[in-house]
Structures are given as structure tokens and as C-alpha cells.
Design a protein around this motif. Structure first.
Motif, PDB file in Angstrom:
ATOM      1  N   GLY A   1       0.869  -1.167   0.000  1.00 16.29           N
ATOM      2  CA  GLY A   1       0.000   0.000   0.000  1.00 16.29           C
ATOM      3  C   GLY A   1       0.902   1.211   0.000  1.00 16.29           C
ATOM      4  O   GLY A   1       2.043   1.142   0.486  1.00 16.29           O
ATOM      5  N   PRO A   2       0.466   2.325  -0.562  1.00 14.37           N
ATOM      6  CA  PRO A   2       1.334   3.512  -0.588  1.00 14.37           C
ATOM      7  C   PRO A   2       1.878   3.832   0.800  1.00 14.37           C
ATOM      8  O   PRO A   2       1.137   3.962   1.761  1.00 14.37           O
ATOM      9  CB  PRO A   2       0.393   4.611  -1.092  1.00 14.37           C
ATOM     10  N   GLY A   3       3.190   3.914   0.893  1.00 15.11           N
ATOM     11  CA  GLY A   3       3.819   4.211   2.177  1.00 15.11           C
ATOM     12  C   GLY A   3       3.952   3.024   3.108  1.00 15.11           C
ATOM     13  O   GLY A   3       4.276   3.195   4.285  1.00 15.11           O
ATOM     14  N   SER A   4       3.711   1.807   2.619  1.00 17.51           N
ATOM     15  CA  SER A   4       3.807   0.622   3.478  1.00 17.51           C
ATOM     16  C   SER A   4       5.219   0.444   4.025  1.00 17.51           C
ATOM     17  O   SER A   4       6.206   0.864   3.406  1.00 17.51           O
ATOM     18  CB  SER A   4       3.411  -0.635   2.688  1.00 17.51           C
ATOM     19  N   PHE A   5       5.319  -0.209   5.179  1.00 17.29           N
ATOM     20  CA  PHE A   5       6.603  -0.511   5.781  1.00 17.29           C
ATOM     21  C   PHE A   5       7.378  -1.440   4.865  1.00 17.29           C
ATOM     22  O   PHE A   5       6.910  -2.525   4.514  1.00 17.29           O
ATOM     23  CB  PHE A   5       6.393  -1.162   7.149  1.00 17.29           C
ATOM     24  N   ASN A   6       8.567  -1.007   4.466  1.00 21.20           N
ATOM     25  CA  ASN A   6       9.372  -1.756   3.509  1.00 21.20           C
ATOM     26  C   ASN A   6      10.420  -2.563   4.263  1.00 21.20           C
ATOM     27  O   ASN A   6      11.375  -2.019   4.812  1.00 21.20           O
ATOM     28  CB  ASN A   6      10.047  -0.789   2.530  1.00 21.20           C
ATOM     29  N   ARG A   7      10.259  -3.881   4.274  1.00 21.76           N
ATOM     30  CA  ARG A   7      11.155  -4.744   5.029  1.00 21.76           C
ATOM     31  C   ARG A   7      12.495  -4.960   4.335  1.00 21.76           C
ATOM     32  O   ARG A   7      13.392  -5.553   4.928  1.00 21.76           O
ATOM     33  CB  ARG A   7      10.459  -6.084   5.306  1.00 21.76           C
ATOM     34  N   VAL A   8      12.638  -4.494   3.116  1.00 23.57           N
ATOM     35  CA  VAL A   8      13.939  -4.519   2.457  1.00 23.57           C
ATOM     36  C   VAL A   8      14.825  -3.397   2.978  1.00 23.57           C
ATOM     37  O   VAL A   8      16.012  -3.585   3.228  1.00 23.57           O
ATOM     38  CB  VAL A   8      13.785  -4.401   0.929  1.00 23.57           C
ATOM     39  N   THR A   9      14.242  -2.222   3.155  1.00 19.88           N
ATOM     40  CA  THR A   9      15.032  -1.034   3.466  1.00 19.88           C
ATOM     41  C   THR A   9      14.857  -0.527   4.893  1.00 19.88           C
ATOM     42  O   THR A   9      15.754   0.134   5.415  1.00 19.88           O
ATOM     43  CB  THR A   9      14.654   0.101   2.501  1.00 19.88           C
ATOM     44  N   GLN A  10      13.728  -0.809   5.530  1.00 21.33           N
ATOM     45  CA  GLN A  10      13.422  -0.203   6.827  1.00 21.33           C
ATOM     46  C   GLN A  10      13.561  -1.152   8.005  1.00 21.33           C
ATOM     47  O   GLN A  10      13.852  -0.715   9.118  1.00 21.33           O
ATOM     48  CB  GLN A  10      12.002   0.377   6.803  1.00 21.33           C
ATOM     49  N   ALA A  11      13.324  -2.437   7.798  1.00 19.08           N
ATOM     50  CA  ALA A  11      13.412  -3.395   8.904  1.00 19.08           C
ATOM     51  C   ALA A  11      14.877  -3.661   9.242  1.00 19.08           C
ATOM     52  O   ALA A  11      15.701  -3.885   8.353  1.00 19.08           O
ATOM     53  CB  ALA A  11      12.716  -4.701   8.526  1.00 19.08           C
TER      54      ALA A  11
ATOM     55  N   THR B   1      21.956  -5.924  14.223  1.00 20.81           N
ATOM     56  CA  THR B   1      20.802  -5.797  13.331  1.00 20.81           C
ATOM     57  C   THR B   1      21.150  -4.898  12.154  1.00 20.81           C
ATOM     58  O   THR B   1      21.913  -3.944  12.294  1.00 20.81           O
ATOM     59  CB  THR B   1      19.585  -5.222  14.066  1.00 20.81           C
ATOM     60  N   MET B   2      20.555  -5.200  11.010  1.00 23.52           N
ATOM     61  CA  MET B   2      20.815  -4.419   9.803  1.00 23.52           C
ATOM     62  C   MET B   2      19.718  -4.674   8.787  1.00 23.52           C
ATOM     63  O   MET B   2      19.009  -5.681   8.854  1.00 23.52           O
ATOM     64  CB  MET B   2      22.180  -4.775   9.213  1.00 23.52           C
ATOM     65  N   PRO B   3      19.558  -3.774   7.818  1.00 24.14           N
ATOM     66  CA  PRO B   3      18.537  -3.970   6.783  1.00 24.14           C
ATOM     67  C   PRO B   3      18.974  -5.015   5.759  1.00 24.14           C
ATOM     68  O   PRO B   3      20.171  -5.208   5.506  1.00 24.14           O
ATOM     69  CB  PRO B   3      18.430  -2.590   6.119  1.00 24.14           C
ATOM     70  N   LEU B   4      18.010  -5.650   5.154  1.00 25.11           N
ATOM     71  CA  LEU B   4      18.277  -6.634   4.099  1.00 25.11           C
ATOM     72  C   LEU B   4      19.067  -5.999   2.960  1.00 25.11           C
ATOM     73  O   LEU B   4      19.989  -6.615   2.416  1.00 25.11           O
ATOM     74  CB  LEU B   4      16.953  -7.199   3.590  1.00 25.11           C
ATOM     75  N   LEU B   5      18.727  -4.777   2.586  1.00 27.58           N
ATOM     76  CA  LEU B   5      19.386  -4.123   1.458  1.00 27.58           C
ATOM     77  C   LEU B   5      20.872  -3.922   1.727  1.00 27.58           C
ATOM     78  O   LEU B   5      21.705  -4.089   0.824  1.00 27.58           O
ATOM     79  CB  LEU B   5      18.721  -2.774   1.167  1.00 27.58           C
ATOM     80  N   GLU B   6      21.221  -3.577   2.944  1.00 30.27           N
ATOM     81  CA  GLU B   6      22.622  -3.343   3.293  1.00 30.27           C
ATOM     82  C   GLU B   6      23.432  -4.624   3.181  1.00 30.27           C
ATOM     83  O   GLU B   6      24.543  -4.636   2.625  1.00 30.27           O
ATOM     84  CB  GLU B   6      22.689  -2.782   4.710  1.00 30.27           C
ATOM     85  N   LEU B   7      22.885  -5.714   3.685  1.00 29.76           N
ATOM     86  CA  LEU B   7      23.591  -6.986   3.638  1.00 29.76           C
ATOM     87  C   LEU B   7      23.681  -7.522   2.208  1.00 29.76           C
ATOM     88  O   LEU B   7      24.684  -8.109   1.803  1.00 29.76           O
ATOM     89  CB  LEU B   7      22.894  -7.996   4.548  1.00 29.76           C
ATOM     90  N   ALA B   8      22.622  -7.306   1.430  1.00 28.18           N
ATOM     91  CA  ALA B   8      22.645  -7.727   0.025  1.00 28.18           C
ATOM     92  C   ALA B   8      23.748  -7.015  -0.734  1.00 28.18           C
ATOM     93  O   ALA B   8      24.450  -7.618  -1.557  1.00 28.18           O
ATOM     94  CB  ALA B   8      21.289  -7.453  -0.617  1.00 28.18           C
ATOM     95  N   GLY B   9      23.928  -5.716  -0.472  1.00 28.50           N
ATOM     96  CA  GLY B   9      24.989  -4.973  -1.135  1.00 28.50           C
ATOM     97  C   GLY B   9      26.365  -5.532  -0.802  1.00 28.50           C
ATOM     98  O   GLY B   9      27.263  -5.584  -1.649  1.00 28.50           O
ATOM     99  N   ALA B  10      26.547  -5.975   0.457  1.00 29.48           N
ATOM    100  CA  ALA B  10      27.834  -6.562   0.847  1.00 29.48           C
ATOM    101  C   ALA B  10      28.098  -7.856   0.085  1.00 29.48           C
ATOM    102  O   ALA B  10      29.212  -8.093  -0.407  1.00 29.48           O
ATOM    103  CB  ALA B  10      27.844  -6.815   2.356  1.00 29.48           C
ATOM    104  N   TYR B  11      27.087  -8.705  -0.036  1.00 28.53           N
ATOM    105  CA  TYR B  11      27.252  -9.966  -0.767  1.00 28.53           C
ATOM    106  C   TYR B  11      27.503  -9.729  -2.254  1.00 28.53           C
ATOM    107  O   TYR B  11      28.183 -10.521  -2.918  1.00 28.53           O
ATOM    108  CB  TYR B  11      26.015 -10.838  -0.577  1.00 28.53           C
ATOM    109  N   ALA B  12      26.955  -8.642  -2.788  1.00 26.20           N
ATOM    110  CA  ALA B  12      27.104  -8.371  -4.223  1.00 26.20           C
ATOM    111  C   ALA B  12      28.559  -8.185  -4.612  1.00 26.20           C
ATOM    112  O   ALA B  12      28.920  -8.369  -5.779  1.00 26.20           O
ATOM    113  CB  ALA B  12      26.291  -7.136  -4.607  1.00 26.20           C
TER     114      ALA B  12
END
Length: 619
Positions: A312-322, A423-434
Motif C-alpha cells: 500500500g502507498p507508504g507501506s513498511f518496507n522490510r527490504v530497506t526499513q526493517a 541488526t541491519m537492513p536486508l538491502l545493506e547486507l545484500a549490497g555486501a554480498y554483491a
């Protein structure tokens, strides 16, 4: 007196000429918004005012025109800019009710308010509204005014104009609207945010009946025709459609683009991959859990992003915010730091009981494997081995490895760091693996198209080669076997304490994908582990994606490098049974195969807190 009247008339005329020049009344305003454009050229998101498609009132079905006339201004074609009869009627009804229950504004006045004036309720503004309405009726035909009105009114859900509303709620053009659909849209004008059928279907349906009754009262339809109308069915969930077409991605990217930027911005989003990712997450057997997925190229160009099960517009984004515990996916940094310190995948580490102060980490499986090559300890996801590695080389080096690969989250200087308790966001860890997908670092995940070459190259002998060896083992013969594709696959599983978070992050060909599963309330999810559902989601997404061949790092001579079709030396037996987590605190829970690897390797002599215990295998 006459001179004063002439002066006032001249002033008013000048003001009107400035605010609404006759030469510009038929010119539509320039688009000052911003369009996000996918890699294939499709516009998938917009920021700011959107120029509505022109509405030719003469081409609209009679029942569409009459729905708006009946409820908003049924005498529109018979009065001038102001409707004195309507004003008197509204004043009488409001006086009887003791409150404002009916307005007397004409369609022309409403258009003027939307197009030229602020929404404040002051006498000066109402006077300006009346003057501008009269001015417009002098220069424009009634159909032109009615069309402009239909182009500018708000219908809720960010839908401005009849064309956008018809397509948003019913997936059709205004010329194709049924009687019920037209009545429902006309009813939204009164309170679009509250009455939007996606927000309150019951209220929207009741308001539609009010419009139909008004149409019958005006003689536009018979009472029988009005009563026969059924509540129209909405098009497929617009929020789900937004998830399929990049809503999560747009919500993340748009705030990073300065407000002064207008026009089209080409992004990295691949709509085909985005639709596939959204479908895979929607179909995953998650129960009460949530899931998130992000896919990117080795240079960090994000091609798909799904921040949860429902958008939904503005939904909590678990890739970037969790911010969640990565569990054993953090072991990437433990072993990278070891290789930087001179270790090799063949060096040995002991999987045996360990006590550091009051803390005694445990494995996710019963028993101990004793001396293991580093590659096998990584594939098994031995917690005891990972802690020994990190403590032997020093936590500072582990933290430096994480920082070098782009991890900015706080990292505690504690023994449990090795097991992913930060703790860290999924996006941050994905960038490290890339970094290991392309051999360069730090990889900065980004969404705007353009060259993006990470500045530093991984050392092939000390960093890239050894970590590819370990990542291959983990994804093909270790805890990540459920993710393995029919092409070289690299990755690592992770499961946090009590199965609160489960991860799989890996790459194949020219695409890295990261998956997280867990609950927003941080409650345990029985049976959840990175090697099960996250790995299966990863496989389901990646198996159908066109991939280029993986760029094996063979340009620089290497003494012994596994070929794309040959497994590295040590092999782990396949076993689909995964155990429950056994640790009491601050531990990860990746699940191993049952059989220990065999082979003799040179011993790596860096074992602080090394305790000699008889080890046994868990069958």
C-alpha cells in the motif's frame, strides 16, 4: 463616483487578466511532476501533479455526465456562473438543519477553486471564486468547463481526474463506465479519501445509492433503473498491481530524488523481474510471517524489490526499513577477515565446545564435528567454528571487513558478533554480498540507471577466490542446498535466535538476490530456517530468470581454481533434515547435513579458547 466605478472595474479586469488570461484558458498547464521509468521505458510511478487526459464531455455516455450533474449541479446548463436558486435552496436547508448539509457552488465555481485558488474558506476567497467563475463563463463554453472540472477533481487513492479514477478503480476508460460505476465515482467527489471504495466499500456503495436517487429525482433515470443497479466490482487490487509494477521500489527511490527534478528519470527496475518477485512472495507459504526480497546486479543496480506480502502507498518496507539479526549470513565477514589474515579454505578449525566468559555458544545441530576445513565449517554453518575464527583473528578485523563491504549498521564488539547478532537492513547486507558477484567493492545499491563501478577490486587469491569457494559449498552442499540451480550458485543461509529471522542471500550468473522471512513482532516462527523457506523462495524466483553466464575470475592465474562444473574438493553429503536451534542466547541456527566431511588438511593454528573435547557426529 463614476470614476471610482471605472477604477474598480479596471482593477478587477486587470486582476482577472493576470490570474486567468483569456489566451491561456484553453492551454493546459505544463507537467511539473516526475516520472520514474523502468529499464524497458515504461513509466511505473509518478510524483507531483499529473496532467489528466482531456475529457471530451460530448463523447461521454449520457449516464456518466448525468451522474455528476445530478449530485453536483443539475441546473449547470441552465444557469450562469452562479446559481442563485441553488444558493437560496442550500441556505434554506442549512438553516433548517442548523449546520452545513448542502453546498451551493456550481460546477464552474468548483473548477475555479481546484484550478486557480487555495482551499481556505474566507469571504475574500469566495468573492474571488465568484469573479473568476463569471470570467470563465464569458470565455469558455459549458462543455469545456464541465470537461475541465472532470479532469481536475480528486477521487481518492491519488487518482486525479475522471480518466485516472475510471482506470484506477475499474480498469476502463470513462467512455466505458456503467451506470453504477459512474454513480460511484460521482459520489466520491464529496469526500474522496473517506469514501474511496478501496478504503470503505460499504460507504462508497451507500454514497452510490444517494447519487442514483438524485438521478432518479432529476428524471435522468427511472426509479426502477436506479434500484436495479448493483454495486460494481472493482478492478484487481490496485495495491497488488502497484506491488507488481514497482510500488515498493518507487517508495524507496522517490524521497532520494530532489524535489527540483522534473520530467522522466530512468531507473534500474526490471518490470518482468519485479512481477516475478511479487508473485513468488505472494505465493509463498508464509503463514503469519512476512517476507521481503531484493534483486540486484553485481554493480548494485536494483532490478526488483518486494518489501512485504501486501503493498500500500507508504507501506513498511522490510527490504530497506526493517533492521533484523542476519544470523549466519554474517559469517561472510568472519571468514573474509580470516582469508585477509592469511588463512585458506583448506585450513582447519575445530568444531567443539567453547566457553568465553559466561557465554557458551552452541551449534544448531547436536554433537560436534571436531577439526574441519574452513570451507566445510562454513557450509555446515558451524557456530562454534565461526566464533573461533573471529576470536582468533580479532573482532576488529571482522568489523573492518563488514565496513569495507558497505555495512554501516552498528556492530557490537562482543563475541556473539560472529554469529550475526547485530541488526541491519536486508538491502545493506545484500549490497555486501554483491561484492562477490562482481569482484569489486563496496557495492552501493542504487535505483537510478547509469554507470556505477565499485571503486576497489577484491584480491583474487586472498578474498574473491576463497569466498567463492565457501559460498559455492554452502549453496550446493551445505545448508543452502534448497536454493541450488542448474548453474553455478553461490550463497549463504542465516537464521537468528529462536528462528525469529531466516535469510538466504546468494547469486548466480549476473544477478544477486536476497530473501528474508520473519514476523514483524519479532516472535519466533517454529521450524523456520534459512535453508528451508528463504532458500526455496530464492530458488523459485531465480530459476525462471534469464541470466548471463557467471564471470568466473580466471583472468588472473590461480594455482588451483574449481571449474564451473566441478565442485571444490571437500564434499558434504546431501541431507534435507534440519535441526532445531540449540543455543541459549545470541546464536544463529543454520542447519547442517548429517554427515561430516572427510579429508586431511593442514591445521590453522589460531585458536584462542580452544577446548579439546571428544567429538561425535549426529545421525
Amino acid at each position: 463616483m463614476a470614476l471610482a466605478a471605472v477604477a474598480v472595474f479596471a482593477w478587477l479586469t486587470g486582476w482577472l487578466m493576470i490570474v486567468a488570461p483569456p489566451s491561456q484558458l484553453r492551454v493546459r498547464p505544463a507537467d511539473t511532476g516526475l516520472d520514474l521509468v523502468a529499464a524497458d521505458g515504461t513509466v511505473f510511478a509518478h510524483r507531483g501533479p499529473r496532467i489528466a487526459r482531456p475529457i471530451d464531455v460530448a463523447r461521454l455516455p449520457v449516464h456518466v455526465r448525468n451522474a455528476f450533474l445530478a449530485i453536483e449541479d443539475r441546473r449547470f446548463y441552465r444557469h450562469g456562473a452562479l446559481d442563485l436558486h441553488g444558493l437560496a435552496r442550500a441556505a434554506w436547508h442549512n438553516a433548517k438543519a442548523g449546520q452545513v448539509v448542502e453546498g451551493g457552488s456550481t460546477i464552474t465555481q468548483q473548477y475555479v477553486k481546484n484550478a486557480y485558488l487555495k482551499s481556505d474558506r474566507t469571504f475574500a476567497r469566495k468573492l474571488e471564486e465568484a469573479l473568476l467563475a463569471s470570467w470563465l463563463e464569458t470565455w469558455l463554453h459549458k462543455d469545456e468547463i464541465f470537461g475541465r472540472y472532470l479532469e481536475t477533481i480528486y477521487f481518492g487513492d491519488q487518482a486525479y481526474g475522471l480518466d485516472a479514477a475510471a482506470r484506477h478503480y475499474f480498469a476502463k476508460a470513462p467512455e466505458q463506465l456503467s451506470l453504477g460505476e459512474a454513480a460511484m465515482l460521482a459520489g466520491l467527489v464529496k469526500a474522496p479519501s473517506r469514501l474511496a471504495p478501496t478504503r470503505d466499500a460499504g460507504a462508497a456503495g451507500e454514497r452510490m445509492r444517494v447519487v442514483l436517487a438524485a438521478m432518479a429525482d432529476a428524471g435522468f433515470v427511472t426509479p426502477e433503473e436506479a434500484a436495479a443497479v448493483r454495486t460494481p466490482r472493482l478492478a484487481d487490487d490496485p495495491d497488488e498491481a502497484a506491488a507488481q509494477t514497482g510500488g515498493w521500489f518507487a517508495d524507496w527511490l522517490l524521497p532520494t530524488i530532489p524535489g527540483s527534478v522534473h520530467g522522466a528519470v530512468r531507473t534500474t527496475l526490471d518490470l518482468a523481474l519485479q512481477r516475478r518477485a511479487a508473485t513468488v512472495i505472494a505465493n509463498a507459504p508464509l503463514g503469519r510471517a512476512e517476507a521481503a526480497l531484493v534483486a540486484m546486479r553485481p554493480d548494485g543496480a536494483i532490478v526488483a524489490m518486494v518489501g512485504g506480502r501486501r503493498y500500500g502507498p507508504g507501506s513498511f518496507n522490510r527490504v530497506t526499513q526493517a533492521r533484523r539479526q542476519p544470523g549466519s549470513t554474517f559469517k561472510l565477514f568472519d571468514y573474509l577477515a580470516a582469508f585477509r589474515s592469511g588463512a585458506s579454505p583448506d585450513d582447519m578449525v575445530v568444531d567443539a565446545p567453547l566457553q568465553i566468559g559466561d557465554w557458551a555458544p552452541t551449534n544448531a545441530y547436536s554433537g560436534y564435528y571436531g577439526p574441519l576445513p574452513l570451507r566445510d565449517a562454513f557450509a555446515l554453518s558451524s557456530n562454534l567454528a565461526a566464533v573461533r575464527v573471529a576470536e582468533s583473528i580479532g573482532r576488529g578485523r571482522v568489523i573492518r571487513a563488514a565496513r569495507d563491504l558497505g555495512v554501516n549498521s552498528p556492530l557490537p564488539d562482543a563475541p556473539s558478533l560472529a554469529l550475526g547478532t547485530a541488526t541491519m537492513p536486508l538491502l545493506e547486507l545484500a549490497g555486501a554480498y554483491a561484492a562477490f558477484a562482481g569482484g569489486r567493492y563496496p557495492v552501493i545499491p542504487h535505483g537510478i540507471a547509469g554507470p556505477a563501478v565499485p571503486p576497489r577490486a577484491l584480491d583474487l587469491r586472498r578474498e574473491w577466490g576463497p569466498m567463492l569457494d565457501l559460498l559455492w559449498q554452502a549453496a550446493n552442499r551445505g545448508t543452502g542446498r534448497a536454493a541450488a540451480l542448474a548453474r553455478p550458485t553461490f550463497g549463504k543461509t542465516g537464521t537468528s535466535q529462536d528462528s525469529r529471522d531466516a535469510w538466504f542471500i546468494g547469486f548466480a550468473g549476473d544477478l544477486l538476490t536476497a530473501v528474508w522471512v520473519g514476523r514483524d513482532d519479532d516472535a519466533p516462527v517454529p521450524g523456520l530456517s534459512g535453508g528451508h523457506l528463504p532458500a526455496q523462495i530464492w530458488h523459485a524466483f531465480m530459476a525462471g530468470v534469464p541470466l548471463h553466464r557467471f564471470a568466473w575470475p580466471t583472468a588472473t592465474p590461480v594455482a588451483a581454481w574449481p571449474s564451473p562444473v566441478a565442485a571444490p574438493a571437500a564434499a558434504l553429503a546431501a541431507n534435507d533434515d534440519e535441526g532445531e536451534e540449540a543455543n541459549a542466547e545470541d546464536d544463529s541456527a543454520d542447519d547442517p547435513p548429517a554427515d561430516a566431511p572427510s579429508g586431511h588438511h593442514r591445521h590453522w593454528h589460531h585458536h584462542r579458547h580452544h577446548h579439546h573435547h571428544r567429538h561425535h557426529r549426529h545421525h
